[in-house]
Design an enzyme around this catalytic site. Structure first.
Site, PDB file in Angstrom:
ATOM      1  N   ARG A  66     -21.031  -4.940  -5.943  1.00  0.00           N
ATOM      2  CA  ARG A  66     -22.449  -5.314  -6.056  1.00  0.00           C
ATOM      3  C   ARG A  66     -23.210  -4.406  -7.012  1.00  0.00           C
ATOM      4  NH1 ARG A  66     -24.092  -5.303  -0.130  1.00  0.00           N
ATOM      5  NH2 ARG A  66     -21.946  -4.773   0.366  1.00  0.00           N
ATOM      6  N   GLU A 103     -17.097   6.616   6.867  1.00  0.00           N
ATOM      7  CA  GLU A 103     -17.261   6.783   8.313  1.00  0.00           C
ATOM      8  C   GLU A 103     -15.934   6.539   9.038  1.00  0.00           C
ATOM      9  OE1 GLU A 103     -20.802   4.456   8.900  1.00  0.00           O
ATOM     10  OE2 GLU A 103     -21.261   5.679  10.667  1.00  0.00           O
TER      11      GLU A 103
HETATM   12  O1  LIG Z   1     -23.807   4.338   1.269  1.00  0.00           O
HETATM   13  P1  LIG Z   1     -22.501   3.805   1.833  1.00  0.00           P
HETATM   14  O2  LIG Z   1     -22.400   3.941   3.305  1.00  0.00           O
HETATM   15  O3  LIG Z   1     -21.295   4.362   1.113  1.00  0.00           O
HETATM   16  O4  LIG Z   1     -22.512   2.219   1.616  1.00  0.00           O
HETATM   17  C1  LIG Z   1     -23.007   1.582   0.466  1.00  0.00           C
HETATM   18  C2  LIG Z   1     -21.920   0.805  -0.229  1.00  0.00           C
HETATM   19  O5  LIG Z   1     -21.438  -0.252   0.626  1.00  0.00           O
HETATM   20  C3  LIG Z   1     -21.506  -1.492  -0.077  1.00  0.00           C
HETATM   21  O6  LIG Z   1     -20.339  -1.731  -0.795  1.00  0.00           O
HETATM   22  P2  LIG Z   1     -19.021  -2.416  -0.201  1.00  0.00           P
HETATM   23  O7  LIG Z   1     -18.005  -1.335   0.034  1.00  0.00           O
HETATM   24  O8  LIG Z   1     -19.391  -3.272   0.960  1.00  0.00           O
HETATM   25  O9  LIG Z   1     -18.469  -3.250  -1.425  1.00  0.00           O
HETATM   26  P3  LIG Z   1     -19.007  -4.529  -2.255  1.00  0.00           P
HETATM   27  O10 LIG Z   1     -20.087  -4.035  -3.181  1.00  0.00           O
HETATM   28  O11 LIG Z   1     -17.779  -4.926  -3.004  1.00  0.00           O
HETATM   29  O12 LIG Z   1     -19.511  -5.592  -1.315  1.00  0.00           O
HETATM   30  C4  LIG Z   1     -22.651  -1.302  -1.052  1.00  0.00           C
HETATM   31  O13 LIG Z   1     -22.569  -2.202  -2.136  1.00  0.00           O
HETATM   32  C5  LIG Z   1     -22.482   0.135  -1.474  1.00  0.00           C
HETATM   33  O14 LIG Z   1     -21.556   0.287  -2.554  1.00  0.00           O
HETATM   34  N1  LIG Z   2     -26.283  -2.655   6.064  1.00  0.00           N
HETATM   35  C1  LIG Z   2     -25.751  -2.997   4.879  1.00  0.00           C
HETATM   36  N2  LIG Z   2     -26.136  -4.146   4.267  1.00  0.00           N
HETATM   37  C2  LIG Z   2     -25.596  -4.497   3.069  1.00  0.00           C
HETATM   38  N3  LIG Z   2     -24.673  -3.766   2.444  1.00  0.00           N
HETATM   39  C3  LIG Z   2     -24.269  -2.621   3.011  1.00  0.00           C
HETATM   40  N4  LIG Z   2     -23.393  -1.658   2.618  1.00  0.00           N
HETATM   41  C4  LIG Z   2     -23.351  -0.698   3.563  1.00  0.00           C
HETATM   42  N5  LIG Z   2     -24.188  -0.981   4.574  1.00  0.00           N
HETATM   43  C5  LIG Z   2     -24.780  -2.181   4.246  1.00  0.00           C
END
Ligand SMILES: O=P(O)(O)OC[C@H]1O[C@H](OP(=O)(O)OP(=O)(O)O)[C@H](O)[C@@H]1O
Ligand SMILES: Nc1ncnc2[nH]cnc12
Length: 179
Positions: A66, A103
């Site tokens: 994302r 986590e």
């Molecule tokens: O601050 P944090 O606890 O590390 O979480 C934030 C991350 O989690 C989500 O990514 P995700 O791993 O879901 O991947 P995606 O973007 O491919 O959906 C979001 O896009 C951030 O990169």
């Molecule tokens: N609560 C949340 N909503 C969307 N993306 C996330 N990535 C990590 N935590 C999230």
């Protein structure tokens, strides 16, 4: 950078809040409903671009997946390069890796070894800052690649999780949520 903000536009109304996704107890902030609306997405990227421009970056780095959505249009607006921080095994050629703890369990990000010229000013972009683990790891990885990481920007910040404490560069966020 010229962007005329048609204020006031409350971007939060375009973020869909989905309870219990991807697992029970998690409130998921879904940006699909923002990016599918051309007017709202123009405004969101315009506001983000204004914040990022202050860091005077040479390159924007987007975190898979994302983070690509936010970094790529900003790089075009600001006339910067764009580089991808990807999950393992996706980038051809020589890569640099960084493993990090989340986590629950471990994760890894990679960058192409020649993506950054040493000393280039890099701003790292993601859609959302939660615990901060992903952003902190991205900054470590970019430094391994020789970047001068001058800032980080996200669209959404979940304040209760305190993620910005893990990040040792200035962080800007567009929309904050208390829960
Ligand atoms: O601050 P944090 O606890 O590390 O979480 C934030 C991350 O989690 C989500 O990514 P995700 O791993 O879901 O991947 P995606 O973007 O491919 O959906 C979001 O896009 C951030 O990169
Ligand atoms: N609560 C949340 N909503 C969307 N993306 C996330 N990535 C990590 N935590 C999230």
């Amino acid at each position: 950078m010229s962007f005329k903000d048609p204020a006031p536009l409350d971007l939060k109304q375009y973020i869909r809040e989905v309870p219990d996704f991807p697992k029970p107890g998690i409130l998921f902030y879904d940006i699909s409903t923002l990016i599918r609306n051309p007017e709202a997405w123009q405004v969101a990227t315009g506001r983000l671009a204004q914040a990022v421009a202050r860091f005077q970056p040479d390159i924007l780095a987007g975190i898979e997946s994302r983070g690509f959505l936010t970094a790529a249009p900003l790089a075009t607006r600001l006339g910067c390069g764009f580089t991808m921080l990807r999950k393992p095994g996706k980038l051809p050629g020589k890569t640099i890796s960084h493993k990090y703890s989340l986590e629950y369990g471990e994760d890894e990000l990679q960058i192409q070894a020649d993506a950054v010229t040493p000393g280039q000013r890099v701003v790292v972009l993601d859609d959302l800052l939660a615990t901060g683990g992903t952003l902190a790891a991205s900054i470590d990885l970019l430094r391994k690649a020789g970047a001068e990481v001058v800032g980080a920007s996200v669209m959404i910040e979940l304040l209760a999780l305190g993620g910005r404490k893990k990040v040792d560069v200035p962080v800007t966020s567009l929309l904050t949520y208390e829960d």
